[in-house]
Design a protein around this motif. Structure first.
Motif, PDB file in Angstrom:
ATOM      1  N   ASP A  57       0.837  -1.193   0.000  1.00 58.95           N
ATOM      2  CA  ASP A  57       0.000   0.000   0.000  1.00 58.95           C
ATOM      3  C   ASP A  57       0.872   1.243   0.000  1.00 58.95           C
ATOM      4  O   ASP A  57       1.477   1.585   1.015  1.00 58.95           O
ATOM      5  CB  ASP A  57      -0.939   0.016   1.211  1.00 58.95           C
ATOM      6  N   GLY A  58       0.953   1.910  -1.139  1.00 52.05           N
ATOM      7  CA  GLY A  58       1.652   3.179  -1.233  1.00 52.05           C
ATOM      8  C   GLY A  58       0.673   4.315  -1.019  1.00 52.05           C
ATOM      9  O   GLY A  58       0.469   5.158  -1.882  1.00 52.05           O
ATOM     10  N   THR A  59       0.032   4.294   0.153  1.00 53.95           N
ATOM     11  CA  THR A  59      -0.968   5.303   0.498  1.00 53.95           C
ATOM     12  C   THR A  59      -0.593   5.917   1.831  1.00 53.95           C
ATOM     13  O   THR A  59       0.316   5.471   2.526  1.00 53.95           O
ATOM     14  CB  THR A  59      -2.370   4.673   0.623  1.00 53.95           C
ATOM     15  N   SER A  60      -1.325   6.928   2.213  1.00 57.35           N
ATOM     16  CA  SER A  60      -1.034   7.604   3.477  1.00 57.35           C
ATOM     17  C   SER A  60      -1.417   6.757   4.679  1.00 57.35           C
ATOM     18  O   SER A  60      -1.152   7.129   5.816  1.00 57.35           O
ATOM     19  CB  SER A  60      -1.795   8.937   3.546  1.00 57.35           C
ATOM     20  N   ILE A  61      -2.053   5.593   4.446  1.00 55.08           N
ATOM     21  CA  ILE A  61      -2.398   4.708   5.559  1.00 55.08           C
ATOM     22  C   ILE A  61      -1.129   4.245   6.260  1.00 55.08           C
ATOM     23  O   ILE A  61      -1.055   4.182   7.479  1.00 55.08           O
ATOM     24  CB  ILE A  61      -3.188   3.477   5.047  1.00 55.08           C
ATOM     25  N   VAL A  62      -0.109   3.907   5.506  1.00 53.43           N
ATOM     26  CA  VAL A  62       1.173   3.477   6.065  1.00 53.43           C
ATOM     27  C   VAL A  62       2.260   4.322   5.395  1.00 53.43           C
ATOM     28  O   VAL A  62       2.917   3.864   4.471  1.00 53.43           O
ATOM     29  CB  VAL A  62       1.430   1.982   5.834  1.00 53.43           C
ATOM     30  N   PRO A  63       2.455   5.575   5.829  1.00 51.84           N
ATOM     31  CA  PRO A  63       3.377   6.461   5.126  1.00 51.84           C
ATOM     32  C   PRO A  63       4.832   6.067   5.316  1.00 51.84           C
ATOM     33  O   PRO A  63       5.239   5.606   6.377  1.00 51.84           O
ATOM     34  CB  PRO A  63       3.089   7.829   5.760  1.00 51.84           C
ATOM     35  N   ASN A  64       5.624   6.260   4.251  1.00 45.33           N
ATOM     36  CA  ASN A  64       7.080   6.089   4.309  1.00 45.33           C
ATOM     37  C   ASN A  64       7.511   4.706   4.770  1.00 45.33           C
ATOM     38  O   ASN A  64       8.479   4.545   5.508  1.00 45.33           O
ATOM     39  CB  ASN A  64       7.701   7.157   5.211  1.00 45.33           C
ATOM     40  N   HIS A  65       6.775   3.690   4.371  1.00 44.70           N
ATOM     41  CA  HIS A  65       7.145   2.321   4.726  1.00 44.70           C
ATOM     42  C   HIS A  65       7.146   1.461   3.471  1.00 44.70           C
ATOM     43  O   HIS A  65       6.260   1.579   2.624  1.00 44.70           O
ATOM     44  CB  HIS A  65       6.166   1.730   5.749  1.00 44.70           C
ATOM     45  N   THR A  66       8.154   0.609   3.368  1.00 42.73           N
ATOM     46  CA  THR A  66       8.187  -0.343   2.265  1.00 42.73           C
ATOM     47  C   THR A  66       7.829  -1.738   2.766  1.00 42.73           C
ATOM     48  O   THR A  66       8.306  -2.722   2.246  1.00 42.73           O
ATOM     49  CB  THR A  66       9.574  -0.365   1.605  1.00 42.73           C
ATOM     50  N   ASP A  67       7.012  -1.806   3.792  1.00 47.13           N
ATOM     51  CA  ASP A  67       6.617  -3.101   4.334  1.00 47.13           C
ATOM     52  C   ASP A  67       5.530  -3.714   3.465  1.00 47.13           C
ATOM     53  O   ASP A  67       4.489  -3.111   3.234  1.00 47.13           O
ATOM     54  CB  ASP A  67       6.105  -2.951   5.771  1.00 47.13           C
ATOM     55  N   PHE A  68       5.784  -4.921   3.004  1.00 53.87           N
ATOM     56  CA  PHE A  68       4.821  -5.666   2.210  1.00 53.87           C
ATOM     57  C   PHE A  68       4.054  -6.617   3.120  1.00 53.87           C
ATOM     58  O   PHE A  68       4.473  -6.910   4.238  1.00 53.87           O
ATOM     59  CB  PHE A  68       5.532  -6.460   1.116  1.00 53.87           C
ATOM     60  N   GLN A  69       2.913  -7.111   2.626  1.00 62.38           N
ATOM     61  CA  GLN A  69       2.144  -8.125   3.331  1.00 62.38           C
ATOM     62  C   GLN A  69       1.811  -9.242   2.355  1.00 62.38           C
ATOM     63  O   GLN A  69       1.786  -9.023   1.143  1.00 62.38           O
ATOM     64  CB  GLN A  69       0.859  -7.538   3.918  1.00 62.38           C
ATOM     65  N   ALA A  70       1.540 -10.419   2.890  1.00 62.81           N
ATOM     66  CA  ALA A  70       1.166 -11.547   2.034  1.00 62.81           C
ATOM     67  C   ALA A  70       0.155 -12.417   2.747  1.00 62.81           C
ATOM     68  O   ALA A  70       0.166 -12.536   3.978  1.00 62.81           O
ATOM     69  CB  ALA A  70       2.390 -12.370   1.647  1.00 62.81           C
ATOM     70  N   CYS A  71      -0.740 -13.017   1.977  1.00 63.25           N
ATOM     71  CA  CYS A  71      -1.740 -13.959   2.489  1.00 63.25           C
ATOM     72  C   CYS A  71      -1.894 -15.096   1.482  1.00 63.25           C
ATOM     73  O   CYS A  71      -1.485 -14.997   0.326  1.00 63.25           O
ATOM     74  CB  CYS A  71      -3.106 -13.294   2.662  1.00 63.25           C
ATOM     75  N   TYR A  72      -2.517 -16.157   1.960  1.00 67.07           N
ATOM     76  CA  TYR A  72      -2.889 -17.272   1.088  1.00 67.07           C
ATOM     77  C   TYR A  72      -4.402 -17.225   0.871  1.00 67.07           C
ATOM     78  O   TYR A  72      -5.173 -17.182   1.824  1.00 67.07           O
ATOM     79  CB  TYR A  72      -2.521 -18.609   1.727  1.00 67.07           C
ATOM     80  N   PHE A  73      -4.824 -17.225  -0.378  1.00 74.14           N
ATOM     81  CA  PHE A  73      -6.240 -17.220  -0.733  1.00 74.14           C
ATOM     82  C   PHE A  73      -6.555 -18.492  -1.508  1.00 74.14           C
ATOM     83  O   PHE A  73      -5.871 -18.810  -2.483  1.00 74.14           O
ATOM     84  CB  PHE A  73      -6.583 -15.998  -1.573  1.00 74.14           C
ATOM     85  N   ALA A  74      -7.604 -19.169  -1.097  1.00 73.44           N
ATOM     86  CA  ALA A  74      -7.935 -20.466  -1.698  1.00 73.44           C
ATOM     87  C   ALA A  74      -8.396 -20.339  -3.139  1.00 73.44           C
ATOM     88  O   ALA A  74      -8.198 -21.250  -3.943  1.00 73.44           O
ATOM     89  CB  ALA A  74      -9.007 -21.165  -0.865  1.00 73.44           C
ATOM     90  N   SER A  75      -8.998 -19.204  -3.474  1.00 69.04           N
ATOM     91  CA  SER A  75      -9.546 -19.020  -4.826  1.00 69.04           C
ATOM     92  C   SER A  75      -9.015 -17.718  -5.417  1.00 69.04           C
ATOM     93  O   SER A  75      -8.553 -16.838  -4.687  1.00 69.04           O
ATOM     94  CB  SER A  75     -11.086 -18.981  -4.772  1.00 69.04           C
ATOM     95  N   PRO A  76      -9.095 -17.575  -6.748  1.00 64.42           N
ATOM     96  CA  PRO A  76      -8.673 -16.311  -7.362  1.00 64.42           C
ATOM     97  C   PRO A  76      -9.464 -15.138  -6.793  1.00 64.42           C
ATOM     98  O   PRO A  76     -10.662 -15.258  -6.500  1.00 64.42           O
ATOM     99  CB  PRO A  76      -8.983 -16.520  -8.844  1.00 64.42           C
ATOM    100  N   LEU A  77      -8.808 -14.006  -6.619  1.00 68.48           N
ATOM    101  CA  LEU A  77      -9.491 -12.802  -6.172  1.00 68.48           C
ATOM    102  C   LEU A  77     -10.274 -12.205  -7.337  1.00 68.48           C
ATOM    103  O   LEU A  77      -9.920 -12.404  -8.507  1.00 68.48           O
ATOM    104  CB  LEU A  77      -8.480 -11.808  -5.623  1.00 68.48           C
ATOM    105  N   PRO A  78     -11.350 -11.471  -7.054  1.00 65.93           N
ATOM    106  CA  PRO A  78     -12.213 -10.971  -8.128  1.00 65.93           C
ATOM    107  C   PRO A  78     -11.484 -10.215  -9.235  1.00 65.93           C
ATOM    108  O   PRO A  78     -11.799 -10.384 -10.414  1.00 65.93           O
ATOM    109  CB  PRO A  78     -13.195 -10.061  -7.377  1.00 65.93           C
ATOM    110  N   VAL A  79     -10.487  -9.395  -8.895  1.00 68.63           N
ATOM    111  CA  VAL A  79      -9.802  -8.638  -9.935  1.00 68.63           C
ATOM    112  C   VAL A  79      -9.036  -9.555 -10.888  1.00 68.63           C
ATOM    113  O   VAL A  79      -8.838  -9.216 -12.061  1.00 68.63           O
ATOM    114  CB  VAL A  79      -8.841  -7.602  -9.308  1.00 68.63           C
ATOM    115  N   GLU A  80      -8.626 -10.725 -10.398  1.00 68.03           N
ATOM    116  CA  GLU A  80      -7.886 -11.658 -11.242  1.00 68.03           C
ATOM    117  C   GLU A  80      -8.788 -12.296 -12.293  1.00 68.03           C
ATOM    118  O   GLU A  80      -8.297 -12.851 -13.280  1.00 68.03           O
ATOM    119  CB  GLU A  80      -7.237 -12.736 -10.382  1.00 68.03           C
ATOM    120  N   SER A  81     -10.101 -12.246 -12.062  1.00 63.81           N
ATOM    121  CA  SER A  81     -11.059 -12.796 -13.026  1.00 63.81           C
ATOM    122  C   SER A  81     -11.644 -11.727 -13.930  1.00 63.81           C
ATOM    123  O   SER A  81     -12.436 -12.041 -14.829  1.00 63.81           O
ATOM    124  CB  SER A  81     -12.194 -13.510 -12.277  1.00 63.81           C
TER     125      SER A  81
END
Length: 373
Positions: A207-231
């Motif tokens: 998230d390159g938004t003001s929610i987490v400013p000046n941080h290059t911290d990434f996040q990851a999760c496991y999703f069982a199915s494709p996310l809607p944008v992927e379809s």
């Protein structure tokens, strides 16, 4: 989904009472990526994902994360949270979770000194450390048990307030960052980690938004199915048919405007996306990313701030996955409401056209440089 596994021999990971759970002097398992993986990256195809046994890194991450869950390091069992697919054109996914909120997520995401427990705001964070990953010099990956994390690595930290199964932070060492916001080298390492995990369920977010400013911290999760944008349907914006093979698409019939970068050439993909993100940052344009398909696809979501809340969508919300705190809102959720909310964060057509032109120009410049080498 995947059960915790005890790894025998040189890769033994114990569930309790390891030095990792002591709060004096961090010692953690170190995973070194193999150089062979990098050389073969361009030869991989989507068809090879998730075939055969899970990768070593995939097994380690899930084993360690589930150990933390059993030890009570996580605030709740996210697998027990109710999920629902909103039937419609886009099949948005919603989760009912009254224990999660973005403020808690941000609190656990801001690690100013991730490699020193004594410097963390809470010693509880040390108990959430999983392992460290760095570039290796050998052909095959290797695991170094219980060692001091290196300066050039990425620390994997279990999120105490998970949004989905296996939710982790990927935190670069701040002493090795080239920029307080974005480091192309670290983004390349994060992409290689996604490739090394080699699981179609594994998605990485930024998230390159003001929610987490000046941080290059990434996040990851496991999703069982494709996310809607992927379809979502896409149309080509740019197809680099020369040396680097980067292709750029835009989503259509999706409420939030997005670009999709695709390539089997990891280095070229990282270069194009990095330049685009740095330019967006310089122009104070908020944006979010998702890395999927084992590091070969990157979704870019430019955003405008909500006039109502003054906030932005999280990266997984951009992808069509939402967490609800109140049951009444969960029960009432519908595609029209979600689509309208997402569309309110989407940039104007003119700004999005400018972004497409920018990405095409970046891809052209980088490809010209590559061909000249």
């Amino acid at each position: 989904m995947v059960s915790a596994t005890n790894l025998d021999g040189d890769y033994s990971f114990h569930g309790k009472n390891t030095p990792l759970d002591q709060f004096e002097g961090v010692k953690i398992h170190l995973y070194r990526l193999g150089t062979e993986q990098r050389e073969l990256d361009a030869l991989k195809s989507s068809a090879c994902a998730d075939q055969g046994s899970p990768s070593l890194l995939d097994t380690i991450i899930l084993s360690q994360w589930e150990n933390k869950s059993r030890e009570g390091q996580l605030a709740y069992d996210v697998t027990a949270c109710k999920l629902k697919v909103i039937e419609g054109e886009r099949d948005f996914v919603i989760q009912m979770n009254d224990k999660w909120n973005s403020f808690l997520l941000n609190e656990y995401g801001k690690f100013s000194h991730p490699f020193g427990c004594s410097k963390l705001s809470s010693t509880k964070n040390c108990g959430e450390l999983l392992l460290c990953i760095e570039e290796g010099e050998k052909n095959e990956p290797e695991v170094v048990p219980l060692t001091t994390p290196p300066n050039g690595g990425v620390m994997l930290i279990a999120n105490a307030y998970p949004v989905e199964y296996g939710h982790i932070f990927l935190v670069p060492n701040p002493t090795n960052r080239l920029s307080p916001f974005w480091d192309k080298k670290m983004f390349g390492l994060i992409t290689k980690i996604a490739s090394e995990v080699n699981s179609a369920a594994f998605r990485v977010f930024f998230d390159g938004t003001s929610i987490v400013p000046n941080h290059t911290d990434f996040q990851a999760c496991y999703f069982a199915s494709p996310l809607p944008v992927e379809s979502a349907s896409t149309v080509p914006v740019y197809d680099m048919k020369t040396r680097s093979g980067v292709r750029v698409y835009e989503t259509v019939d999706y409420p939030l405007k997005a670009l999709v970068f695709c390539s089997n050439n990891a280095k070229a993909l990282v270069n194009v996306v990095s330049e685009a993100c740095l330019t967006l940052r310089e122009n104070n344009t908020a944006h979010s990313l998702m890395i999927s398909n084992n590091g070969r696809n990157v979704f870019l979501f430019p955003q405008v701030k909500s006039l109502v809340t003054g906030c932005y969508l999280s990266a997984w919300e951009c992808c069509g996955y939402f967490v609800y705190h109140a049951k009444v809102d969960f029960d009432r959720a519908c595609e029209a409401e979600i689509s309208s909310r997402m569309a309110s964060f989407s940039p104007e057509d003119g700004a999005f056209e400018d972004l497409k032109d920018l990405c095409c120009a970046i891809a052209d410049d980088l490809d010209t440089c590559a061909c000249a080498e």
